[in-house]
Design an enzyme around this catalytic site. Structure first.
Site, mmCIF file in Angstrom:
data_model
loop_
_atom_site.group_PDB
_atom_site.id
_atom_site.type_symbol
_atom_site.label_atom_id
_atom_site.label_comp_id
_atom_site.label_asym_id
_atom_site.label_seq_id
_atom_site.Cartn_x
_atom_site.Cartn_y
_atom_site.Cartn_z
ATOM 1 N N HIS A 14 0.867 -1.189 0.000
ATOM 2 C CA HIS A 14 0.000 0.000 0.000
ATOM 3 C C HIS A 14 0.896 1.229 0.000
ATOM 4 C CE1 HIS A 14 -3.082 2.848 0.605
ATOM 5 N NE2 HIS A 14 -2.779 3.097 1.864
ATOM 6 N N ASP A 16 1.389 4.879 0.125
ATOM 7 C CA ASP A 16 1.130 6.288 0.389
ATOM 8 C C ASP A 16 2.302 7.073 -0.198
ATOM 9 O OD1 ASP A 16 -1.177 5.800 2.165
ATOM 10 O OD2 ASP A 16 0.336 4.926 3.483
ATOM 11 N N ASP A 126 -7.465 1.815 2.382
ATOM 12 C CA ASP A 126 -7.340 2.616 3.596
ATOM 13 C C ASP A 126 -8.122 3.907 3.506
ATOM 14 O OD1 ASP A 126 -6.466 3.121 6.146
ATOM 15 O OD2 ASP A 126 -4.520 3.919 5.555
ATOM 16 N N HIS A 351 -5.462 10.004 0.697
ATOM 17 C CA HIS A 351 -6.049 10.232 2.018
ATOM 18 C C HIS A 351 -5.072 10.840 3.019
ATOM 19 C CE1 HIS A 351 -4.842 5.908 1.736
ATOM 20 N NE2 HIS A 351 -4.184 6.211 2.836
#
Length: 912
Positions: A14, A16, A126, A351
């Protein structure tokens, strides 16, 4: 024979792009990850596949540094071992606009197709809660599923509770949107790292899999168990084939597969033999204690949300439609610039970015991206307006000769529009030339007489306006065929009231110097009854001694009292969650006496200024720093507020336009306090258990009272354009610009509280990350509109709230003939409760794509007339492909029956 259980292990990371490290530090780690992944894929056929986190921007980021590796990357994508798309970035859906979510899907598909196949996986690992229209968005993208980590609390198959408003019996469920669209939902009940770091050592593997198999079986509806092999910024586990061989030897009753989402979904569909729970609408973790929803990211670093609202609106509601209309006139549609502007903007939409919950370096870079995207967008807008202006017939002003300075007002909304417009005009220019001195040119401009003057429309009707002489101005042209052309000009600013500028259209006006002095009437119409009361035919607003507003809806006589009071409370939480210190009181301006004065009193609008000088605590007390350093969970903190105070000087302006049904409120202040929250309060005194809030393609109805599991004293929620409370007769809607957090208070008055500022000093989450810039010290402002209305016409108030977001656009021009009338409309549409969302040109086809959505949960009819050349109309999806042919009637009107809450896209084939 009992079917063996299957462990589907999906390799991923994941990613980010930025969070607790600045972007470039994450970027370096990404390059290292992909380098090692490509090496492993080259050498090892057993390492079957890797899921690239559902976002194609990872490919851009990697190839920016490693363009030499594009061929290898492409090869593994095309042979199905690296799965990409469908998104461009993994966005926060509640804090990004409806159209930003669509562009994210469109650009993700476009980019993925350049490499290979698009992974049709609705991926939200997420995301901080999920919008109710997500199933429809997925269906219209050709995606039949949604994988997500937050929003639903599963009960497990042994739980007697099988269904509830926001929970599921299993980690697999049916998710239904408000329009009836359904997708298979897969909840990462044990998180998207439940298969992370699988041991190769048999002893470690036995302990690992005993626990992991039990955890997954607790929630799974079948024997097909999903394990996510990766986590945030996790390097790929390159020895996974060896780990799988170890597990297979230890558990002969289990088949371990290095799998992918498609294989897992196919196996799941074959194995499903029970009825899954159906979960409807928004997934916002409402059946929890409320301390982990992360909803207060909606108010963290509000300045980012305001910049985002400005950038999104300018792109989708102004630049795209204006460029689409210019394209109808034969001008090129700048797809490349739009893609660049959108991508630059969307790089702020993940996010951890738009939510304002990263380290300070991340958010500094975001400000630059917002500026870069806006600068491109403003250039597109200016070029489009000038292109259209060249086709607009302004010869109606020819009789006035050099005394007239024409300009065009554009309305890019879906409704005819009246209101106050501001335009700056150069009423005279002198270009720098050889032989002319700067002093002579300067004197020539400053000595111009600009009085008397007037403003007229194309029919010669004189308009109400106010002129400000801006004096000497330096400017320059950048011609396409020569060097830059500097000049001096005499500039004026006009504030004027325009009426009924057509939807999706324009109207021309002109400022002119009168040759003859004209008499002025001594009688001046005003909406200001006296220095504290503003009134038009729709509403009356009285400013009370404490600066609050008493508002009367003249259509039904409903009176709202105490509107606009400020609230201040301490905040010892973090960028993710608000937490009021224990045993502290909430402060308000209710008992303060305000300084009230008239700012402007024009026939078309009046403005009153309210000033508060307010002493508030300077920060939290000294205990907070120790609790932050010790990673004390924020609801358990004992810190209070400092006894030292600092002055908060708040200036509020209240403006009422002549024909407006809404009252505009603008607040500005210089914040010098830390660890606190400021809200504006709007008591409704309406009796209702629910309220409405604008979300992605939806007016969501939400319960004001949280579930029984909720223990957090704060019940803040997300909004985009507005929040509204109504009863059977009346309603009050509060619109905003970039203020994404609100709460409807359970105070007996159903008070709407809108957050204007929230100041914290740490990131929070899993470590110690100080974020002093999240205290938001310095100037801040907020813009809102108060809209009273009848409950039966709530959608009219919502439409006005959408209108409030979109700026008027103006461009000056000269006197010339043209093919477009001085007052022109490109697209006329009518339909109860239909809201125009987008007008643009589809890149793949060159067709005009127009999108609306039904604001209500009832079917309706959309009727529209495209006043342009096209060969065929089609009903489409959000990817803007041709689906169902549409036929116009004898009046060139196309009608569509629209389902409840349906998103409708129509594409018009360009005429050959």
């Amino acid at each position: 024979m009992t079917k063996k259980r299957t462990a589907h292990i999906v390799s991923h990371s994941h990613w980010d792009r930025e969070w607790y490290l600045p972007y470039e530090k994450h970027h370096v780690r990404l390059v290292q990850l992909v380098d090692s992944l490509l090496d492993r894929l080259d050498e090892e056929s057993e390492f079957r596949s890797f899921f690239m986190d559902g976002q194609t921007i990872i490919l851009e980021d990697y190839l920016q540094v490693r363009p030499d590796q594009k061929e290898r990357l492409l090869r593994h994508i095309q042979n199905g071992r690296i799965l990409i798309g469908p998104w461009y970035i993994l966005q926060d859906a509640f804090l990004t606009s409806s159209e930003a979510n669509v562009r994210n899907m469109q650009i993700g598909h476009q980019d993925a197709l350049k490499y290979g196949e698009v992974s049709k996986i609705g991926y939200f690992p997420d995301t901080f809660g999920l919008c109710g229209q997500t199933p429809q968005l997925m269906q219209q993208s050709g995606i039949q599923n949604a994988f997500f980590g937050r929003g639903v609390k599963p009960t497990g198959f042994n739980n007697e509770v099988s269904d509830g408003d926001y929970e599921s019996s299993y980690s697999e469920l049916i998710w239904e949107g408000p329009d009836g669209s359904k997708v298979l939902g897969i909840l990462f009940a044990n998180w998207y790292s439940n298969g992370n770091e699988v041991p190769v050592d048999p002893v470690e593997a036995k302990a690992y899999w005993d626990r992991k198999l039990a955890d997954a079986e607790k929630y799974a509806s079948t024997s097909e168990l999903l394990y996510m092999n990766g986590c945030d910024h996790q390097p790929a586990q390159l020895d996974l084939p060896e780990a799988i061989r170890t597990a297979s030897e230890l558990y002969p009753d289990t088949e371990f597969i290095h799998s992918n989402f498609n294989d897992y979904l196919n196996a799941l569909h074959r194995s499903l033999d029970c009825e899954l729970s159906t979960v409807q609408g928004e997934l916002r973790s409402q059946r929890t204690d409320g301390w982990g929803t992360l909803v207060n990211t909606a108010s963290s670093r509000i300045y980012l949300k305001q910049m985002n609202q400005q950038g999104q609106t300018l792109l989708e509601k102004v630049a795209e439609p204006l460029s689409a209309y210019a394209h109808q006139l034969g001008h090129a549609y700048p797809h490349h610039l739009f893609t660049y502007a959108w991508k630059t903007l969307m790089q702020n939409h993940p996010h951890d970015s738009i939510c304002g919950c990263s380290v300070d370096e991340v958010h500094r870079e975001m400000v630059t991206r917002f500026d870069k995207s806006r600068h491109v967008t403003e250039s597109i807008v200016q070029n489009s307006m000038e292109s259209i202006a060249n086709h607009v017939d302004t010869s109606c002003f020819a009789e006035y000769g050099d005394h007239a300075c024409p300009f065009i007002v554009f309305n890019t909304t879906g409704l005819d529009r009246s209101g106050v417009v501001t335009v700056e005009l150069d009423i005279a220019r002198i270009y720098f030339r050889e032989g002319e001195t700067i002093e002579k040119m300067r004197n020539q401009m400053t000595s111009l007489e600009i009085h008397p003057h007037r403003v007229i429309d194309h029919g010669g009707r004189q308009l109400e306006y106010q002129l400000t002489d801006l004096g000497l101005h330096f400017g320059y042209d950048l011609p396409d065929d020569k060097f830059r052309q500097p000049y001096f000009s005499r500039r004026v600013r006009l504030e004027l009231h325009v009426e009924a500028v057509p939807a999706n259209g324009h109207q021309v006006y002109a400022w002119m110097k009168d040759v003859v002095e004209r008499p002025h009437s001594e009688i001046k119409e005003s909406s200001l009854l006296h220095e504290r009361t503003l009134e038009n035919e729709f509403i009356a607003a009285r400013i009370e001694d404490n600066g609050s507003i008493t508002l009367t809806d003249k259509a039904n006589g409903k009176v709202y009292r105490g509107l606009g009071i400020y609230e201040n409370s301490g905040d010892i939480g973090n960028e993710y969650m608000y937490c009021q210190p224990k045993n502290t009181n909430v402060l308000t301006t209710e008992a303060l006496i305000a300084d009230i004065s008239i700012v402007s009193d024009q026939p078309y609008a009046c403005t009153v200024q309210i000033v508060h000088d307010w002493d508030i605590p300077v920060s939290a007390d000294e205990l907070l720093a120790a609790e932050q350093q010790g990673i004390v969970w924020f609801p358990s903190r004992q810190a209070g507020r400092s006894t030292e105070t600092v002055k908060l000087h708040i200036t509020t302006t209240v403006t009422l336009e002549k024909y407006s049904k809404g009252l505009q409120v603008k607040s500005s202040f210089d914040n010098q306090a830390k660890d606190h929250r400021i809200r504006m309060l709007f008591p409704t005194d309406l009796v209702s258990d629910v309220h409405q809030a604008d979300s992605m393609f939806e007016i969501a109805t939400r319960s004001t009272e949280p579930s029984s599991e909720w223990t957090n004293p704060d019940n803040s929620q997300h909004q985009q354009t507005f929040v509204s409370v109504k009863d059977d007769v009346t309603g009050l809607t509060i619109a905003n610009k970039g203020l994404n957090e609100y709460e409807v208070l359970r105070d007996g008055r159903n008070t709407i509280a809108v957050t204007l500022l929230r100041c914290t000093g740490e990131l929070g989450d899993w470590g110690v990350f100080y974020t002093p810039e999240a205290q938001c010290l310095g100037p801040a402002q907020a813009e809102l509109m108060i809209i009273p209305h009848g409950s039966a016409v709530a959608e009219e108030a919502y439409a006005l709230a959408y209108l409030y977001q979109i700026p008027w656009m103006t461009v000056s021009t000269d006197i010339h003939n043209g093919s477009l009338q001085p007052k022109h409309q490109w697209l006329q549409a009518s339909g109860n409760d239909m809201q125009l969302s987008s007008v643009k040109v589809a890149e793949a086809t060159g067709d005009l794509a127009i999108r609306w959505f039904n604001m209500t949960t009832s079917p309706t009819t959309l009727a529209f007339e495209p006043r342009m050349n096209y060969s065929q109309a089609y009903k489409s999806n959000i990817l803007e492909s041709h689906e169902e042919a549409l036929t116009a009637d004898s009046n060139a009107v196309i009608q569509l029956e629209v389902k409840a809450a349906e998103i409708v896209t129509v594409v018009l084939n360009k005429s050959i």
